[in-house]
Design a protein around this motif. Structure first.
Motif, PDB file in Angstrom:
ATOM      1  N   TYR A   1       9.976  10.941   1.078  1.00 29.65           N
ATOM      2  CA  TYR A   1       9.117   9.962   1.747  1.00 29.65           C
ATOM      3  C   TYR A   1       9.749   8.587   1.719  1.00 29.65           C
ATOM      4  CZ  TYR A   1       5.345  13.428   1.432  1.00 29.65           C
ATOM      5  OH  TYR A   1       4.583  14.550   1.552  1.00 29.65           O
ATOM      6  N   ARG A   2      10.292   8.259   0.535  1.00 29.25           N
ATOM      7  CA  ARG A   2      10.859   6.932   0.360  1.00 29.25           C
ATOM      8  C   ARG A   2      11.965   6.683   1.402  1.00 29.25           C
ATOM      9  NH1 ARG A   2      10.775   6.799  -5.316  1.00 29.25           N
ATOM     10  NH2 ARG A   2      12.701   7.978  -5.277  1.00 29.25           N
ATOM     11  N   THR A   3      12.819   7.683   1.557  1.00 24.94           N
ATOM     12  CA  THR A   3      13.910   7.537   2.528  1.00 24.94           C
ATOM     13  C   THR A   3      13.350   7.373   3.938  1.00 24.94           C
ATOM     14  OG1 THR A   3      15.181   8.971   1.104  1.00 24.94           O
ATOM     15  CG2 THR A   3      16.072   8.563   3.295  1.00 24.94           C
ATOM     16  N   ILE A   4      12.342   8.186   4.263  1.00 26.07           N
ATOM     17  CA  ILE A   4      11.772   8.110   5.617  1.00 26.07           C
ATOM     18  C   ILE A   4      11.140   6.750   5.867  1.00 26.07           C
ATOM     19  CG2 ILE A   4       9.913   8.993   7.088  1.00 26.07           C
ATOM     20  CD1 ILE A   4      10.470  11.760   5.888  1.00 26.07           C
ATOM     21  N   PHE A   5      10.340   6.279   4.890  1.00 22.11           N
ATOM     22  CA  PHE A   5       9.652   5.003   5.090  1.00 22.11           C
ATOM     23  C   PHE A   5      10.641   3.843   5.133  1.00 22.11           C
ATOM     24  CE2 PHE A   5       5.687   6.853   2.842  1.00 22.11           C
ATOM     25  CZ  PHE A   5       5.403   7.587   3.986  1.00 22.11           C
ATOM     26  N   PHE A   6      11.762   4.033   4.459  1.00 24.00           N
ATOM     27  CA  PHE A   6      12.738   2.946   4.419  1.00 24.00           C
ATOM     28  C   PHE A   6      13.591   2.900   5.689  1.00 24.00           C
ATOM     29  CE2 PHE A   6      16.974   1.355   3.194  1.00 24.00           C
ATOM     30  CZ  PHE A   6      16.599   0.051   2.943  1.00 24.00           C
ATOM     31  N   LEU A   7      13.808   4.062   6.284  1.00 24.36           N
ATOM     32  CA  LEU A   7      14.743   4.199   7.404  1.00 24.36           C
ATOM     33  C   LEU A   7      14.585   3.145   8.512  1.00 24.36           C
ATOM     34  CD1 LEU A   7      17.033   6.203   7.635  1.00 24.36           C
ATOM     35  CD2 LEU A   7      15.582   7.626   9.080  1.00 24.36           C
ATOM     36  N   PRO A   8      13.365   2.892   9.027  1.00 23.74           N
ATOM     37  CA  PRO A   8      13.245   1.950  10.146  1.00 23.74           C
ATOM     38  C   PRO A   8      13.782   0.551   9.838  1.00 23.74           C
ATOM     39  CG  PRO A   8      11.231   3.166   9.900  1.00 23.74           C
ATOM     40  CD  PRO A   8      12.071   3.500   8.703  1.00 23.74           C
ATOM     41  N   SER A   9      13.729   0.145   8.557  1.00 25.51           N
ATOM     42  CA  SER A   9      14.192  -1.208   8.260  1.00 25.51           C
ATOM     43  C   SER A   9      15.707  -1.313   8.428  1.00 25.51           C
ATOM     44  CB  SER A   9      13.785  -1.624   6.853  1.00 25.51           C
ATOM     45  OG  SER A   9      14.536  -0.917   5.910  1.00 25.51           O
ATOM     46  N   LEU A  10      16.369  -0.181   8.515  1.00 22.08           N
ATOM     47  CA  LEU A  10      17.822  -0.194   8.739  1.00 22.08           C
ATOM     48  C   LEU A  10      18.163  -0.349  10.216  1.00 22.08           C
ATOM     49  CD1 LEU A  10      18.981   2.775   6.523  1.00 22.08           C
ATOM     50  CD2 LEU A  10      19.290   0.363   6.062  1.00 22.08           C
ATOM     51  N   ALA A  11      17.228   0.016  11.081  1.00 23.68           N
ATOM     52  CA  ALA A  11      17.526  -0.002  12.507  1.00 23.68           C
ATOM     53  C   ALA A  11      17.875  -1.412  12.939  1.00 23.68           C
ATOM     54  CB  ALA A  11      16.329   0.510  13.297  1.00 23.68           C
ATOM     55  N   PRO A  12      19.003  -1.606  13.613  1.00 26.44           N
ATOM     56  CA  PRO A  12      19.350  -2.936  14.102  1.00 26.44           C
ATOM     57  C   PRO A  12      18.203  -3.499  14.938  1.00 26.44           C
ATOM     58  CG  PRO A  12      21.167  -1.427  14.432  1.00 26.44           C
ATOM     59  CD  PRO A  12      20.021  -0.604  13.940  1.00 26.44           C
ATOM     60  N   PRO A  13      17.817  -4.750  14.725  1.00 23.48           N
ATOM     61  CA  PRO A  13      16.656  -5.314  15.416  1.00 23.48           C
ATOM     62  C   PRO A  13      16.732  -5.172  16.929  1.00 23.48           C
ATOM     63  CG  PRO A  13      17.467  -6.844  13.762  1.00 23.48           C
ATOM     64  CD  PRO A  13      18.417  -5.704  13.785  1.00 23.48           C
ATOM     65  N   VAL A  14      17.908  -5.367  17.496  1.00 23.10           N
ATOM     66  CA  VAL A  14      18.014  -5.240  18.949  1.00 23.10           C
ATOM     67  C   VAL A  14      17.659  -3.818  19.373  1.00 23.10           C
ATOM     68  CG1 VAL A  14      19.589  -5.262  20.905  1.00 23.10           C
ATOM     69  CG2 VAL A  14      19.736  -7.060  19.195  1.00 23.10           C
TER      70      VAL A  14
ATOM     71  N   LEU B   1       0.835  -1.201   0.000  1.00 24.50           N
ATOM     72  CA  LEU B   1       0.000   0.000   0.000  1.00 24.50           C
ATOM     73  C   LEU B   1       0.872   1.255   0.000  1.00 24.50           C
ATOM     74  CD1 LEU B   1      -2.860  -1.015   2.449  1.00 24.50           C
ATOM     75  CD2 LEU B   1      -2.895  -0.927  -0.058  1.00 24.50           C
ATOM     76  N   ILE B   2       1.914   1.236   0.811  1.00 25.00           N
ATOM     77  CA  ILE B   2       2.776   2.422   0.870  1.00 25.00           C
ATOM     78  C   ILE B   2       3.546   2.574  -0.438  1.00 25.00           C
ATOM     79  CG2 ILE B   2       4.762   3.429   2.055  1.00 25.00           C
ATOM     80  CD1 ILE B   2       3.653   2.337   4.649  1.00 25.00           C
ATOM     81  N   GLY B   3       3.974   1.454  -1.013  1.00 21.33           N
ATOM     82  CA  GLY B   3       4.633   1.513  -2.313  1.00 21.33           C
ATOM     83  C   GLY B   3       3.710   2.124  -3.362  1.00 21.33           C
TER      84      GLY B   3
END
Lengths: 296, 445, 324
Positions: C118-131, C103-105
């Motif tokens: 927007y793309r950078t913002i929406f993508f950013l959290p997936s970079l956060a280390p899971p821990v 949907l976001i895509g």
């Protein structure tokens, strides 16, 4: 490395012009779409903003539900390094990530080259094996592999996670192969006519052309190792001097009896390198994408 | 279809290779039967313990004393380790020469698997007087007649109470029976306008700091195992009584509010501990809390007492939970002589024991140290010395698979507290069955 | 991204070079072949063997027949629970990630100006280390001091205990998963941009509305990518470990001193005890390594089903020379 990382092929591709839309779109729709996107953006950024704010709070304030720091404590970031051997953990993480990436390239690029640009019997079988390895959950084989490293007296260190990269990483092989397939065969053929050997072709012709792919694969490897928790936890949990930041961060609160402000400062410190790397590496993604076009 | 043939050949050869690898690489020895001749300890050893921060420094001071007394021995100390890490390291051949654990229930696992070496030959050789140790201490450091550990101080659990809060509510002494206790808890609990708990008289949740089933069990005289080492939880009515008391008290205060309060509590060993922040009036904790309060919250005016007993068991008042820190030599230690010297120093040298006991406020384990005038004993600490020597005090028994049965009980208690156990009798019987089956899984065929 | 197993045909005159190539191939593939044997083939066989043994790392494995499997199937109070929890994530979290990413895509494709921000913002959290991301969520959803309940409180809502409540612990982790959907979004975005524009134009002329266009043009064009993402997503979710481990130990916050506390992995009430978590607990905390191997074999069977499905689908992309 597992199948968890997927190529970020389109991070920065520019959308093609859509003439159709331009003429018919109503302003109202435009506004609606932008407000949806902005609202989503705010929700998505909120956690990052909130933890960053908490990282600057006093320890007393973190026990309240006040969101804005009453006073700014930059010293929290310094305190993190005093309370725990964070610098050592950072060094370990860097070592794990850098060595893994270098080792992976040395072993995986040749394999990907053979799988994409040379014709040989059994190639498709090997490719299926690569995909199967890529899909295998690491927990399936963890016990025998752990025992193997214990016999070599290497548990307690990060080497059991770094050294296997010398023998090829399935995901990287697969990804590099997908990239290499798209380089026209004519380049190699021209070099062959000039009498170059396969190794010379790989070294002089293909590697320069594949630089973006190498960059992209390296970044995936770097991200995977930096974020990895299961591996370092399994192998180094009893040797805190060999922990990575991921393991150190996970046990920071319970082991060092610290308050949330310091935990958040440490969290920000762990997130920062990947975010910085991402902004620097955007260009590598663009080139990788335009050159290879590995997408749907 | 040459591909297929290649595939077949590759898989066969891989299988053969793998089977060959599986087959080899075993073979182990379970420690020496006869001790080597005594020699002067030299060289370096590693020593792992679980203490951190202030306590870690106190341990280090005594280890330094040891090094001074034994020139030529270098001890590398590593704090903050837990049993599972140590067990994993020993299994991988990377264990410390000397390990220190806080839970006696691992003795069974460490002794029966040989993770810790049999100390009997060394004890005989050096004629260590084992009767200088208290009987309960001697019992929890061996398993099935095999001694693989020595006791280094003990922990004893009792009730801490905030004197000011009790006085404000009109109480002059701590409760002795559960009915007194329950009434006090309700009176001491202060709620906010929205119904949430501001100050809890007591938090009966069995995952609140040290308020665990094991630590409360001696007050009900509840037993974990039968004589033949099977689970006794379903057959011993004391467990049911304890759990029902726990639930009724939680309901009196408000179970949901308690859960919320529990989720918000400060970290146990930080200055934000709820008792130190005067957010709970009474709680169960070990004697070491005295030193934490002195260090982190000197302003709190508190007293200590044994945990109250059920009204019909008033004569048993004074008993409590006892557990010890235990030390052993890892399988595969390269310097067992120096390791043994360190263990002896920390477990039977009275001067060292008293210095440690005073340093981290733990209970010493030898008769001589307990009686020594050098042991600093104030009224609060005396409570724990008394509990320690009370004949009714108990520890959690050891099994071949360590503390797994306690984890299983913990899971059950978690369900119980959330009101998901409708038939307690049946639930405890099922739990018995589960514990016995898990014990069987760990047995050799 | 799809599996493109085709390779360009080789020109006839170059065939004789092949013989010489065999040495080269062996040289290039050598390390990988070793890796395949040491880190894949051998451990796989060994896992199956250990699964029939009692093994605690200290003494050699001893054969116990099917005892570990029997314990898994009939006696272990947590085996089915952990499997159910993992399936919950497969059934709810994985699709939630895919749908939100799609949907976001779709939204990003529609937006012309500022799309890349927007793309950078929406993508950013997936970079956060899971821990790090999990700790951040555990803090924000902390029932006492967290921002979420503070916000709910302003609307007069008494927020739940989130990660400390068995009913809410998994949904919080689902939210965490959806928050980090950026990696999937980027893949979908690439695929969405590849959908030929004239198809939309033709549909627009026929009077198809947005929903119809999505149903009849976007989805069919995206189906190979969707399938690939879904299958890798399933296999990824079967390995779900880090977030569950970190969240449960933070929520439990139990002291390690003294016995008798519930084990923190899977807290509360085993709600976050995923299959890999239980495997780790049994193998490396309780030292039932033979049993952990039996769990590994069962996990292998489950993930093989999906892998084979993926490989079969990929056969469709095999080029003419694949038949050789």
């Amino acid at each position: 490395m597992t199948a968890t990382q997927l190529p970020l092929t389109a991070v920065t591709t520019t959308p093609p012009e859509r003439r159709r839309a331009r003429t018919r779109r109503s302003l109202l729709l435009d506004v609606a779409e932008h407000s949806t996107a902005i609202a989503l953006g705010v929700i998505i950024l909120a956690p990052i903003v909130l933890i960053t704010l908490t990282a600057f709070m006093s320890s007393g304030q973190t026990l309240t539900s006040n969101l804005w720091p009453q006073s700014w404590h930059l010293s929290n970031f310094h305190e993190v390094f005093v309370k725990a051997p964070f610098l050592t953990w950072l060094k370990n993480s860097v070592m794990y990530s850098v060595l893994s990436t270098v080792f992976m390239l040395v072993s995986s690029f040749p394999a990907a080259y053979a799988l994409s640009r040379l014709q040989w019997r059994g190639r498709n079988f090997v490719l299926l094996a690569v995909i199967t390895m890529m899909m295998l959950p690491p927990q399936v084989t963890v016990v025998p592999i752990y025992r193997m490293w214990a016999a070599l007296n290497l548990t307690g260190t990060l080497w059991p996670l770094i050294l296997p990269n010398l023998l090829g990483d399935a995901f990287s092989v697969f990804l590099l192969r997908q990239f290499l397939l798209t380089i026209p065969q004519e380049y190699s053929d021209a070099a062959r006519v000039d009498g170059a050997s396969e190794l010379q072709i790989m070294w002089r012709v293909i590697i320069p052309l594949a630089k973006p792919a190498i960059a992209a694969t390296s970044i995936f490897m770097f991200f995977f190792t930096w974020n990895d928790y299961f591996g370092p936890l399994l192998y180094t949990s009893d040797q805190s001097q060999n922990w990575t930041v991921a393991v150190g961060l996970a046990s920071f609160r319970s082991l060092h009896h610290v308050q949330w402000n310091l935990v958040m400062a440490a969290t920000v410190l762990v997130m920062l390198p990947v975010i910085v790397l991402f902004f620097f590496a955007q260009k590598a993604f663009v080139q990788g994408v335009t050159l290879t076009g590995v997408k749907g | 279809m040459r591909d297929q043939r290649f595939l077949f050949r590759a898989l066969t050869s891989a299988t053969v290779l793998a089977l060959a690898l599986v087959g080899c690489g075993s073979g182990s020895d379970n420690g020496s039967k006869a001790a080597p001749k005594a020699s002067k300890p030299t060289g370096s050893i590693t020593f792992w313990h679980f203490f951190t921060d202030r306590e870690e420094k106190a341990i280090q001071a005594v280890v330094t004393d040891f090094e001074t007394a034994n020139p030529g021995v270098k001890v590398t100390v590593k704090g903050g380790q837990d049993d599972e890490k140590m067990r994993q390291a020993i299994a991988a051949g990377k264990g410390p020469d000397v390990g220190l654990s806080y839970s006696t229930d691992i003795v069974g696992n460490f002794c029966s698997t040989g993770a810790w070496q049999d100390l009997e030959p060394l004890i005989k050789r050096d004629k260590v007087a084992m009767d200088s140790l208290l009987p309960i201490v001697r019992s929890y450091t061996e398993y099935n007649g095999k001694r693989c550990s020595m006791p280094m101080l003990a922990d004893t659990y009792g009730l801490y109470y905030n004197k000011k809060m009790l006085a404000a509510a009109g109480y002059t002494s701590p409760p002795k029976t559960l009915s007194e206790f329950d009434a006090m808890v309700v009176k001491l609990t202060k709620k906010n306008k929205d119904g949430s708990i501001n100050v809890a008289g007591f938090v009966p949740m069995l995952d609140f700091y040290e308020n665990s089933a094991a630590h409360l069990a001696p007050s009900w005289n509840a037993t974990w195992l039968t004589k033949d080492g099977k689970s006794n939880i379903g057959s011993d009515p004391a467990w049911k009584a304890m759990l029902e008391w726990q639930k009724s008290l939680a309901d009196k205060i408000g179970a949901k509010e308690l859960q919320k309060f529990n989720a918000k509590k400060g970290e146990e060993f930080s200055a934000d501990n709820a008792f130190q922040k005067q957010k709970v009036a009474m709680m169960v904790d070990g004697e070491y809390r005295i030193a934490f309060i002195k260090d982190q919250a000197p302003g709190v005016d508190f007293g200590t007492a044994p945990f109250p007993v059920p009204d019909d068991q008033a004569s048993r008042y004074g008993a409590g939970y006892v557990t010890g820190n235990i030390m052993g030599i890892s399988k595969g230690s390269k310097n067992p002589e120096a390791a043994w010297a360190l263990i002896k120093y920390l477990t039977v040298n009275n001067d060292a024991i008293i210095k440690l006991a005073n340093g981290i406020k733990n209970v010493p384990t030898t008769h001589a140290a307990l009686a020594s005038p050098k042991l600093e004993v104030d009224a609060n600490f005396k409570t724990f010395i008394d509990i320690f020597q009370n004949p009714g005090s108990q520890t959690s028994p050891s099994t071949g698979n360590g503390a797994v049965y306690q984890n299983q009980f913990g899971d059950f208690v978690d369900k119980w507290q959330r009101g998901q156990v409708t038939n307690l009798d049946a639930g405890l019987k099922t739990l018995d069955d589960q514990i016995n089956k898990a014990l069987a899984l760990g047995q050799a065929p | 991204m799809t599996l493109t197993l085709t390779s360009p045909p080789v020109a006839a005159p170059l065939r004789k070079r092949r013989r010489r190539q065999h040495g080269t191939v062996l040289l290039l593939m050598g390390p990988w072949i070793l890796g395949f044997l040491i880190f894949f083939a051998y451990p796989l066989v060994a896992t199956v063997w250990y699964s029939f043994t009692r093994f605690d790392l200290l003494s050699p494995p001893s054969f116990v027949g099917l005892r570990n499997y029997r314990y898994f199937l009939f006696e272990d109070p947590n085996s089915w629970k952990s499997l159910r929890n993992t399936l919950w994530f497969v059934i709810f979290m994985m699709p939630a990630r895919l749908i939100s990413a799609l949907l976001i895509g779709q939204l990003l494709v529609k937006i012309r100006r500022g799309g890349s921000i927007y793309r950078t913002i929406f993508f950013l959290p997936s970079l956060a280390p899971p821990v790090a991301a999990t700790i951040a969520f555990a803090f924000l959803f902390n029932p006492g001091t967290g921002a979420v309940n503070a916000l709910l409180g302003r609307f007069g809502i008494d927020g739940p205990l989130w990660l400390s409540d068995p009913a809410y612990a998994k949904p919080v982790l689902l939210a965490l998963g959806v928050w980090g959907m950026g990696d999937v979004m980027v893949i979908f975005l690439a695929a969405l941009l590849d959908v030929p524009n004239d198809q939309y134009e033709a549909a627009g002329l026929d009077g198809a509305n947005a929903v119809q266009q999505f149903r009849y043009i976007t989805l069919p064009n995206l189906s190979p990518v969707l399938l690939f993402t879904a299958i890798t997503g399933v296999i990824q979710t079967l390995q779900y470990f880090t977030q569950a481990a970190v969240a449960s130990s933070l929520a439990a916050g139990v002291a390690t001193t003294g016995g008798g506390s519930a084990s923190s992995l899977g807290y509360p009430d085993g709600a976050t005890l995923t299959y890999p978590l239980w495997l780790y607990q049994m193998g490396f905390k309780n030292f039932y390594l033979g049993y952990a191997c039996a769990m590994g074999v069962i996990l292998l069977v489950i993930s093989l089903v999906f892998t084979i499905f993926l490989l079969r689908r990929s056969a469709a992309f095999l080029g003419p020379d694949a038949a050789r």
